[in-house]
Scaffold this motif. Structure first.
Motif, PDB file in Angstrom:
ATOM      1  N   ASN A 293      -5.215 -19.497 -23.536  1.00  0.00           N
ATOM      2  CA  ASN A 293      -4.017 -19.702 -22.736  1.00  0.00           C
ATOM      3  C   ASN A 293      -4.111 -18.719 -21.596  1.00  0.00           C
ATOM      4  N   SER A 294      -3.941 -19.244 -20.412  1.00  0.00           N
ATOM      5  CA  SER A 294      -4.155 -18.446 -19.224  1.00  0.00           C
ATOM      6  C   SER A 294      -3.421 -17.119 -19.282  1.00  0.00           C
ATOM      7  N   ARG A 295      -2.100 -17.188 -19.461  1.00  0.00           N
ATOM      8  CA  ARG A 295      -1.329 -15.983 -19.287  1.00  0.00           C
ATOM      9  C   ARG A 295      -1.533 -14.985 -20.402  1.00  0.00           C
ATOM     10  N   LEU A 296      -1.596 -15.482 -21.654  1.00  0.00           N
ATOM     11  CA  LEU A 296      -1.771 -14.557 -22.764  1.00  0.00           C
ATOM     12  C   LEU A 296      -3.123 -13.850 -22.688  1.00  0.00           C
ATOM     13  N   SER A 297      -4.186 -14.623 -22.394  1.00  0.00           N
ATOM     14  CA  SER A 297      -5.497 -13.985 -22.361  1.00  0.00           C
ATOM     15  C   SER A 297      -5.573 -13.001 -21.199  1.00  0.00           C
ATOM     16  N   LEU A 298      -4.937 -13.332 -20.083  1.00  0.00           N
ATOM     17  CA  LEU A 298      -4.927 -12.394 -18.960  1.00  0.00           C
ATOM     18  C   LEU A 298      -4.121 -11.138 -19.299  1.00  0.00           C
ATOM     19  N   SER A 299      -3.001 -11.339 -20.005  1.00  0.00           N
ATOM     20  CA  SER A 299      -2.195 -10.177 -20.383  1.00  0.00           C
ATOM     21  C   SER A 299      -3.006  -9.239 -21.269  1.00  0.00           C
ATOM     22  N   VAL A 300      -3.678  -9.830 -22.274  1.00  0.00           N
ATOM     23  CA  VAL A 300      -4.465  -8.992 -23.184  1.00  0.00           C
ATOM     24  C   VAL A 300      -5.608  -8.324 -22.432  1.00  0.00           C
ATOM     25  N   SER A 301      -6.260  -9.068 -21.532  1.00  0.00           N
ATOM     26  CA  SER A 301      -7.349  -8.476 -20.751  1.00  0.00           C
ATOM     27  C   SER A 301      -6.848  -7.310 -19.919  1.00  0.00           C
ATOM     28  N   ALA A 302      -5.702  -7.513 -19.283  1.00  0.00           N
ATOM     29  CA  ALA A 302      -5.154  -6.446 -18.440  1.00  0.00           C
ATOM     30  C   ALA A 302      -4.816  -5.235 -19.299  1.00  0.00           C
ATOM     31  N   LEU A 303      -4.189  -5.505 -20.442  1.00  0.00           N
ATOM     32  CA  LEU A 303      -3.803  -4.421 -21.347  1.00  0.00           C
ATOM     33  C   LEU A 303      -5.017  -3.621 -21.792  1.00  0.00           C
ATOM     34  N   LEU A 304      -6.038  -4.340 -22.303  1.00  0.00           N
ATOM     35  CA  LEU A 304      -7.226  -3.639 -22.796  1.00  0.00           C
ATOM     36  C   LEU A 304      -8.011  -3.000 -21.657  1.00  0.00           C
ATOM     37  N   GLY A 305      -8.083  -3.708 -20.543  1.00  0.00           N
ATOM     38  CA  GLY A 305      -8.834  -3.189 -19.415  1.00  0.00           C
ATOM     39  C   GLY A 305      -8.267  -1.879 -18.899  1.00  0.00           C
ATOM     40  N   GLN A 319     -12.884  12.415 -30.703  1.00  0.00           N
ATOM     41  CA  GLN A 319     -12.813  13.191 -31.949  1.00  0.00           C
ATOM     42  C   GLN A 319     -11.479  13.918 -32.088  1.00  0.00           C
ATOM     43  N   SER A 320     -10.795  14.120 -30.953  1.00  0.00           N
ATOM     44  CA  SER A 320      -9.525  14.837 -31.027  1.00  0.00           C
ATOM     45  C   SER A 320      -8.339  13.892 -31.147  1.00  0.00           C
ATOM     46  N   MET A 321      -8.573  12.587 -30.993  1.00  0.00           N
ATOM     47  CA  MET A 321      -7.453  11.639 -31.124  1.00  0.00           C
ATOM     48  C   MET A 321      -7.133  11.453 -32.600  1.00  0.00           C
ATOM     49  N   TYR A 322      -5.970  10.835 -32.847  1.00  0.00           N
ATOM     50  CA  TYR A 322      -5.705  10.442 -34.232  1.00  0.00           C
ATOM     51  C   TYR A 322      -6.776   9.447 -34.627  1.00  0.00           C
ATOM     52  N   PRO A 323      -7.352   9.596 -35.835  1.00  0.00           N
ATOM     53  CA  PRO A 323      -8.445   8.685 -36.223  1.00  0.00           C
ATOM     54  C   PRO A 323      -8.052   7.220 -36.100  1.00  0.00           C
ATOM     55  N   ALA A 324      -6.805   6.902 -36.445  1.00  0.00           N
ATOM     56  CA  ALA A 324      -6.379   5.503 -36.411  1.00  0.00           C
ATOM     57  C   ALA A 324      -6.428   4.930 -34.995  1.00  0.00           C
ATOM     58  N   LEU A 325      -6.292   5.791 -33.981  1.00  0.00           N
ATOM     59  CA  LEU A 325      -6.370   5.321 -32.596  1.00  0.00           C
ATOM     60  C   LEU A 325      -7.775   5.494 -32.046  1.00  0.00           C
ATOM     61  N   GLY A 326      -8.399   6.603 -32.429  1.00  0.00           N
ATOM     62  CA  GLY A 326      -9.733   6.903 -31.920  1.00  0.00           C
ATOM     63  C   GLY A 326     -10.708   5.781 -32.207  1.00  0.00           C
ATOM     64  N   ILE A 327     -10.498   5.119 -33.324  1.00  0.00           N
ATOM     65  CA  ILE A 327     -11.415   4.055 -33.728  1.00  0.00           C
ATOM     66  C   ILE A 327     -11.442   2.931 -32.693  1.00  0.00           C
ATOM     67  N   PHE A 328     -10.336   2.785 -31.964  1.00  0.00           N
ATOM     68  CA  PHE A 328     -10.274   1.717 -30.972  1.00  0.00           C
ATOM     69  C   PHE A 328     -11.175   1.984 -29.774  1.00  0.00           C
ATOM     70  N   SER A 329     -11.608   3.239 -29.616  1.00  0.00           N
ATOM     71  CA  SER A 329     -12.477   3.506 -28.478  1.00  0.00           C
ATOM     72  C   SER A 329     -13.802   2.769 -28.647  1.00  0.00           C
ATOM     73  N   TYR A 330     -14.105   2.358 -29.866  1.00  0.00           N
ATOM     74  CA  TYR A 330     -15.355   1.632 -30.085  1.00  0.00           C
ATOM     75  C   TYR A 330     -15.253   0.165 -29.702  1.00  0.00           C
ATOM     76  N   ILE A 331     -14.052  -0.333 -29.461  1.00  0.00           N
ATOM     77  CA  ILE A 331     -13.943  -1.770 -29.187  1.00  0.00           C
ATOM     78  C   ILE A 331     -13.921  -2.103 -27.709  1.00  0.00           C
ATOM     79  N   VAL A 332     -14.303  -1.172 -26.848  1.00  0.00           N
ATOM     80  CA  VAL A 332     -14.385  -1.537 -25.431  1.00  0.00           C
ATOM     81  C   VAL A 332     -15.784  -1.263 -24.895  1.00  0.00           C
ATOM     82  N   PRO A 333     -16.384  -2.270 -24.215  1.00  0.00           N
ATOM     83  CA  PRO A 333     -17.768  -2.122 -23.740  1.00  0.00           C
ATOM     84  C   PRO A 333     -17.974  -0.909 -22.837  1.00  0.00           C
ATOM     85  N   THR A 334     -16.951  -0.557 -22.044  1.00  0.00           N
ATOM     86  CA  THR A 334     -17.166   0.485 -21.059  1.00  0.00           C
ATOM     87  C   THR A 334     -17.441   1.845 -21.700  1.00  0.00           C
TER      88      THR A 334
END
Lengths: 386, 395
Positions: A293-305, A319-334
């Protein structure tokens, strides 16, 4: 009607060329950001932070301190307020980022051994100027102290090395591969690929969403003879080629023209940029497959980007973030682009140590494959949900 | 007059209806400023970089060297992960991303100290992140000073009583006091600025999307092509009122409750902060009217506007200080409402400045609001209105 990959490819190229928004999204904005970020931070480190000296003493020593401080590279003494309150007001008004306070009767107290205190104030609401001022203020204070101390020591007839007496233990901190603490290296090599990733995510989702929005996707599927793989390949390959050119340009811009440190193999760094483009496209396709869906996928892209700039831990370590959040750093290609640069560009270590980062790219590239069926369904029955 | 008031009222109502019925716009207006601050604050909420792992190459193997390592381990910034056989071994740990620093203590370290010379050691810092380097640097300096102070006192005791003034301890204590963000945390530094940027960007995206929605569905725009009513300016005022009314809740939440929740420094007068931010919202609305000129459909606003957040972040002077922004970038930076918003809000909220002390920023914001409304009027008059009109004709 001719069908097949070549037809889809041609059609996609035409779509890209015809709409100004693609020119803006693919060329104008990324190129502007490349230029903007690297020229904004050309100095590498912001020199001459505005500061003030409050000299309540007005003696020889205090004037000497003022002079030393005025000659320091990192500060620009812009004011000589009479009191702490005045200096604090200057801070609140943003005219200075810190000040150095020499108390009343400083010289008398010092020579009489009454241990007068020197204080310096830094406005920590702005990290970079405050850190630079802290360093300069501290050095100035230490110099003063050493000078006074060696005088006192000499006066009592002690002749050996005063440095060893005052600083018996010395730990030299050496900044490997960035001895001048150039701050622009980090900001540019992380934020510029971040911008590229953001634009790849948005343009990919936008272009796929347009097919559904204007009900062009049924025609696309006809051209592909019903094969979603062929449709997606023909649709995205022209973009891949353009992004590759942009990524290589970015690499030459940063490490060629701007001459940011590059101590490793160009081959691996270039491979990283090429895979990075594919990984970002794969990631975008994955997002679109989950939310066709155009808008939802764009919203998520903008959010993650946008979130990538923080969550990928370019400034605040994962390493200094909360582990539960730090783990998300692995889900972005950049993040992998940055890690590979650090390993292969800044530190120039063996490729063996970076192997996982390249594997991560490949996972991103393969990620959408199991979900392509969802895009196929959406393309065959396009429904535009505003 | 009564007629104008009625037009204004209807423009307000119709825009309100449009926003209420458009999920995309509502997401920008409400969800974004409510969710983003939480996510961002949580990312940086640990505030400080603690326990950066290092490995030690101890070629001295003495009581003094071990003491130094122990003290280093005890500091906030450093964690001694283990010992390495030699430098090559230590390099391997760093290359493997297991450690970010190497402390090398050369042979003869303790002997030199015993001989009244300077004992030297080297901390090699891996430079992938500035904050990690800073943590290691501060730790090393602390250990240098704390160990040094004891040894100096011991030495002076030997040559006492001559150096009485020194043996009392410090001859000239040095003190650093952090203002504003007194604990020097990263979250408390970066977030107050980010909050203002979020407000501006949320509003820009929402207003831009409203414009796109009207181009796609001209019948949703409040305009009577026969009566040529309402006038462009009246319509703009009505729409502005809609946007401001909707922004009331996000603004209160972002300026007041987010800093409360995450314990950011809170100084200054709340009412003055709201007064200060009002012209920024006006200026942003004006800028949004301009943006509408290039947004042909709802989705394009993503492609065109999202990346500007990065540009505005750097222009705001938050990461790269304002005094180091020069030339054309200085001018561009001055044109962005959030630059002034960030500057003023940080001064008020973190440094406790009053509205009078941020008067230059406040005046500039009103000036920007005026300029953007004039340009916005031209865009609405000559781009947006004709586009809607031709859309109505085609329907």
């Amino acid at each position: 009607m001719k069908t097949g990959f070549v037809q889809i490819f041609k059609r996609s190229v035409l779509q890209l060329v015809r709409r100004p928004i693609y020119w803006v999204g693919i060329f104008l904005l990324p190129l502007f950001c490349f230029l903007f970020l690297s020229s904004l931070m050309e100095e590498g480190l912001p020199k001459k932070a505005p500061a003030a000296i409050v000299d309540r003493d007005g003696s020889d020593i205090s004037r000497q301190i003022s002079q030393t401080l005025g000659g320091m590279e990192m500060v620009d003494v812009v004011a000589n307020p009479n009191s702490y309150t005045e200096a604090r007001h200057l801070i609140q008004e943003g005219k200075i980022y810190g000040f150095f306070l020499i108390p009343e009767n400083f010289e008398d107290d010092l020579l009489a051994g009454r241990a007068p205190q020197i204080s310096f104030y830094t406005n920590m609401t702005y990290y970079v100027p405050a850190s630079l001022l802290y360093k300069t203020f501290k050095t100035t204070a230490m110099y003063t102290k050493a000078g006074v101390a060696s005088e006192v020591i000499n006066n009592v007839g002690f002749t050996s090395d005063p440095t060893a007496l005052l600083l018996p233990v010395n730990i030299q901190a050496r900044a490997i591969n960035n001895p001048f603490l150039n701050y622009a290296y980090y900001l540019c090599v992380s934020f510029i690929p971040g911008v590229l990733q953001l634009m790849i995510l948005l343009v990919t989702c936008f272009s796929l969403g347009q097919e559904i929005k204007y009900h062009d996707s049924t025609r696309l599927m006809q051209l592909a003879n019903g094969s979603i793989i062929r449709a997606m390949a023909g649709k995205l390959l022209p973009q891949t080629l353009i992004w590759w050119v942009m990524a290589i340009f970015m690499e030459s811009w940063l490490f060629g023209w701007q001459a940011y440190p590059m101590h490793g193999s160009w081959f691996w760094l270039t491979l990283s940029q090429l895979l990075f483009v594919l990984a970002a496209q794969g990631f975008a396709t994955f997002i679109f497959a989950l939310l066709p869906n155009s808008r939802l996928s764009l919203s998520v892209s903008a959010l993650l980007g946008i979130l990538s700039f923080s969550i990928a831990a370019f400034s605040f370590p994962m390493q200094s973030m909360y582990p539960a959040l730090g783990i998300f750093s692995y889900i972005v290609p950049t993040r992998y682009n940055y890690l590979i640069y650090i390993d292969q560009g800044l530190n120039g270590i063996d490729i063996f140590y970076s192997r996982w980062w390249y594997i991560a790219y490949i996972i991103f590239i393969l990620l959408p494959l199991p979900f392509l069926r969802r895009i196929k369904n959406a393309f065959n029955r396009p429904v535009y949900v505003p | 007059m009564k007629n104008i008031m009625r037009q204004f009222y209807h423009a307000f109502l119709s825009e309100f209806r449009l926003v209420k019925g458009d999920m995309g716009v509502l997401i920008f207006f409400l969800l974004l400023p409510i969710a983003y601050p939480i996510v961002y604050s949580l990312i940086y909420n640990p505030e400080l970089v603690r326990d950066v792992p290092i490995v030690v190459v101890d070629n001295d193997r003495s009581a003094k060297s071990r003491e130094m390592v122990r003290q280093l381990d005890a500091t906030q910034g450093t964690w001694v992960k283990g010992y390495a056989l030699d430098l090559a071994d230590a390099r391997r740990a760093v290359n493997n991303h297991e450690a970010y620093g190497i402390l090398e203590i050369p042979e003869g370290f303790s002997k030199r100290i015993a001989r009244n010379q300077q004992g030297e050691a080297v901390m090699y810092c891996e430079m992938s992140l500035m904050l990690r380097y800073k943590a290691l640097l501060v730790s090393s300096t602390d250990v240098m000073q704390s160990m040094g102070a004891i040894i100096t006192t011991e030495r002076i005791d030997q040559i006492a009583p001559l150096a009485e003034t020194i043996s009392n301890g410090e001859i000239m204590p040095i003190e650093n006091i952090q203002l504003g963000n007194i604990e020097g945390g990263f979250d408390s530094f970066v977030m107050p600025g980010i909050l203002i940027l979020i407000l501006q960007q949320a509003m820009m995206l929402a207003v831009g999307m409203c414009g796109g929605a009207k181009r796609e569905h001209p019948e949703r725009a409040f305009y009577n092509p026969v009566a040529k009513k309402p006038g462009v300016f009246i319509a703009m005022l009505g729409e502005t009122l809609t946007y401001l009314v909707i922004m009331i809740i996000p603004t209160i939440y972002v300026l007041h409750y987010v800093p409360l929740m995450f314990k950011f420094p809170i100084e200054g007068d709340l009412l003055q902060k709201f007064l200060f931010i009002l012209p920024m919202l006006f200026a942003t609305t004006g800028l949004g009217f301009i943006l509408q000129g290039i947004v042909r459909e709802r989705e394009s606003v993503f492609v065109i506007w999202v990346v500007t957040s990065v540009i505005f972040l750097f222009l705001s002077g938050l990461t790269w200080p304002g005094y180091a922004i020069k030339g054309v970038w200085r001018f561009l930076s001055d044109c962005v409402p959030a630059t002034w918003g960030v500057e003023g809000f940080i001064k008020m909220n973190t440094n406790g400045a009053s509205l009078a002390q941020v008067a230059p920023a406040y005046r500039t914001l009103w000036l920007l609001a005026g300029i953007y409304f004039i340009i916005g009027y031209l865009v609405q008059r000559f781009v947006q209105r004709p586009a809607i009109l031709s859309g109505l004709k085609n329907n």
